[in-house]
Structure formats: structure tokens, C-alpha cells
Design an enzyme around this catalytic site. Structure first.
Site, PDB file in Angstrom:
ATOM      1  N   CYS A 263       7.785   3.426   6.005  1.00  0.00           N
ATOM      2  CA  CYS A 263       6.778   3.307   4.817  1.00  0.00           C
ATOM      3  C   CYS A 263       7.697   2.923   3.569  1.00  0.00           C
ATOM      4  O   CYS A 263       7.274   2.548   2.514  1.00  0.00           O
ATOM      5  CB  CYS A 263       5.868   4.566   4.571  1.00  0.00           C
ATOM      6  SG  CYS A 263       6.774   5.759   4.191  1.00  0.00           S
TER       7      CYS A 263
ATOM      8  N   CYS B  45      -3.899   4.543   9.623  1.00  0.00           N
ATOM      9  CA  CYS B  45      -2.343   3.963  10.002  1.00  0.00           C
ATOM     10  C   CYS B  45      -1.951   4.700  11.245  1.00  0.00           C
ATOM     11  O   CYS B  45      -0.874   4.554  11.356  1.00  0.00           O
ATOM     12  CB  CYS B  45      -1.543   3.783   8.837  1.00  0.00           C
ATOM     13  SG  CYS B  45      -2.068   2.621   7.508  1.00  0.00           S
TER      14      CYS B  45
ATOM     15  N   CYS C 101      -1.365   8.380   7.366  1.00  0.00           N
ATOM     16  CA  CYS C 101      -2.647   8.282   6.762  1.00  0.00           C
ATOM     17  C   CYS C 101      -3.657   7.969   8.005  1.00  0.00           C
ATOM     18  O   CYS C 101      -3.267   7.417   9.053  1.00  0.00           O
ATOM     19  CB  CYS C 101      -2.464   6.917   5.885  1.00  0.00           C
ATOM     20  SG  CYS C 101      -1.674   7.295   4.308  1.00  0.00           S
TER      21      CYS C 101
ATOM     22  N   CYS D  33       0.786  -1.241  -0.022  1.00  0.00           N
ATOM     23  CA  CYS D  33      -0.107   0.059   0.022  1.00  0.00           C
ATOM     24  C   CYS D  33       1.082   1.218   0.117  1.00  0.00           C
ATOM     25  O   CYS D  33       0.572   2.304  -0.611  1.00  0.00           O
ATOM     26  CB  CYS D  33      -0.857  -0.014   1.360  1.00  0.00           C
ATOM     27  SG  CYS D  33      -2.256   1.352   1.186  1.00  0.00           S
ATOM     28  N   CYS D  34       1.804   1.199   0.691  1.00  0.00           N
ATOM     29  CA  CYS D  34       2.821   2.394   0.889  1.00  0.00           C
ATOM     30  C   CYS D  34       3.599   2.733  -0.224  1.00  0.00           C
ATOM     31  O   CYS D  34       3.843   3.975  -0.985  1.00  0.00           O
ATOM     32  CB  CYS D  34       3.915   2.133   2.112  1.00  0.00           C
ATOM     33  SG  CYS D  34       3.127   2.288   3.666  1.00  0.00           S
TER      34      CYS D  34
END
Length: 242
Positions: free
Chosen positions: A231, A206, A203, A120-121
Site C-alpha cells: 500500500c 481489498c 481493508c 485510496c491507500c
């Protein structure tokens, strides 16, 4: 000096006793048009935005809008642009890559494993960062030694192996108290989440508030162990530029 690594070593010696404003002034003037400040609107980045804007109001400042930022971050983004009379350049995830990511792992799949979180990062942060740093020779970041164990060996001037450019960390030796003293003294706008127990903000899904005495970045990816809490933006071996 034959390569960027040697250049970084030279600058670390040259500026070993210099404050952040002096370091920034040198690099902003020496690398005009080839230097950029990365901001996520955290406390350190707001300090750097203030310093950079005072030295050269036309210097480029960019941010990575992941699409999952807290509303409070968007509010301080707007306030910062108004306060300094600047425009901060946004970089967004690639639409096709983001659609594939969500189709494969679901909207919140990053909670399931470190691999999925890092995937995702990569889509939301690292690929946009590659575009943001394209053609640059120096990028300025708000890293500090005090933030986490993963940043304890950082240098003020580093060779960023992933992108083949210099990464500048002018606030590396500053304490949290120094950061906030500077913010208060200069009336710098800051993210209101800091007042609600969020020392580090990323985010929304997170990031969470932390208790007094906890590590500054313990609210980031809190379900993971401390040595994994990056990340990929600031880990040299994590990616290679294409």
C-alpha cells in the site's frame, strides 16, 4: 555515526544474533517517548503487542483506522485493549481528502486501476501514518521475509528514507509457524478471520481468504500482480515526508 543510515547498519551488526524480545527491550528503553508500534491487529502485530506490553506497558501503540476495516478487526482491537489493559491510539483519514477521493473515483474506484488503488491507500493509510510518526525516531512493524516477494530484502533495522527515522522489524526472520506457536503459547487474542483462511488482513474490500499453499499475502489486492502488493507504508521510494 553521522546519519540514520549508519545507525541502522550499526544496529544490524549489533543484533545479528538477537531474538525479538532483546531487540525490543533495547529500543524501547533507549528511545523511550520517541518509539511507537504500528499495529493492524494481524498475527505478527499481536505478537509484538504482547512483547512490547510485557517490556513497557506504557509504550505507545497506534493503528490506522481506514474506515473500511472488517468488523472482526474492530472486535480484536477491543479484546486486545481489555487483555493488556492498554489504549491503542487511532489515526483516521483526513475528512476533506477522503471526501475528495470518493467524489473523484467513487466509493470502490480502487478496483479500476493500480493508480486509483494507491490513491485510496495514500488517503486512508499513508497520510495518517505521517501524522502517527511525527516526532518519532523509531517505529516498530510486523514485517517478515516469508510474507511476500516485496519484503524479501528487508532488514531487522532499517533506515526509513520516507520519514527519516528507524524502522524496526523484530520478527523479520520468524516463520508463520513460529508466530502461531507464540500466539497459542501465550493465549494472545487474534483476529478470528485468521481461522477462516485469511493469513493477511487489511481493508475489507481489498482482502479475501486464500487457498492452502497460496502466498500469504495473495488475498490482499488479489486483482493485482504480486510485485504491486504493497500500500506504500513499507516501500521507501513510494513517498517522501513533507
Amino acid at each position: 555515526m553521522e546519519n540514520i543510515s549508519e545507525v541502522a547498519a550499526y544496529y544490524n551488526e549489533k543484533f545479528c544474533d538477537s531474538g525479538p524480545e532483546k531487540i525490543l527491550e533495547y529500543f524501547l528503553n533507549g528511545y523511550r517517548g520517541k518509539i511507537t508500534l504500528a499495529t493492524s491487529f494481524g498475527a505478527e502485530d499481536q505478537v509484538l503487542t504482547h512483547m512490547v506490553s510485557a517490556i513497557d506497558p506504557k509504550s505507545e501503540i497506534f493503528t490506522l483506522d481506514t474506515g473500511r476495516l472488517p468488523e472482526e478487526t474492530y472486535r480484536v482491537w477491543e479484546r486486545t485493549e481489555r487483555f493488556y489493559g492498554i489504549k491503542i491510539k487511532p489515526f483516521y483519514p483526513d475528512r476533506n481528502a477522503l471526501e475528495r477521493l470518493v467524489s473523484e473515483q467513487g466509493i470502490n474506484g480502487f478496483y479500476e486501476s493500480i493508480e486509483k488503488r494507491k490513491a485510496c491507500c495514500r488517503v486512508r493509510k499513508i497520510e495518517p501514518l505521517k501524522r502517527a510518526l511525527g516526532g518519532k525516531k523509531v517505529w516498530i512493524a510486523g514485517l517478515r521475509h516469508e510474507q511476500s516477494v516485496t519484503r524479501s530484502d528487508a532488514r531487522v533495522v532499517e533506515y526509513d528514507e520516507a520519514f527519516g527515522l528507524i524502522k524496526l522489524n523484530p520478527l523479520l526472520a520468524w516463520s508463520t509457524q513460529e508466530v502461531w506457536d507464540y500466539i497459542k503459547r501465550n493465549n494472545i487474542p487474534y483476529n478470528e478471520l485468521h481461522d477462516r483462511g485469511y493469513p493477511s488482513i487489511g481493508c475489507a474490500p481489498c482482502t479475501r481468504a486464500v487457498s492452502e499453499g497460496e502466498e500469504l499475502r495473495s488475498g490482499r489486492w488479489w486483482w493485482e500482480s504480486p510485485e504491486h502488493k504493497e500500500c506504500g507504508l513499507h516501500i521507501k521510494e513510494s513517498i517522501k515526508a513533507d
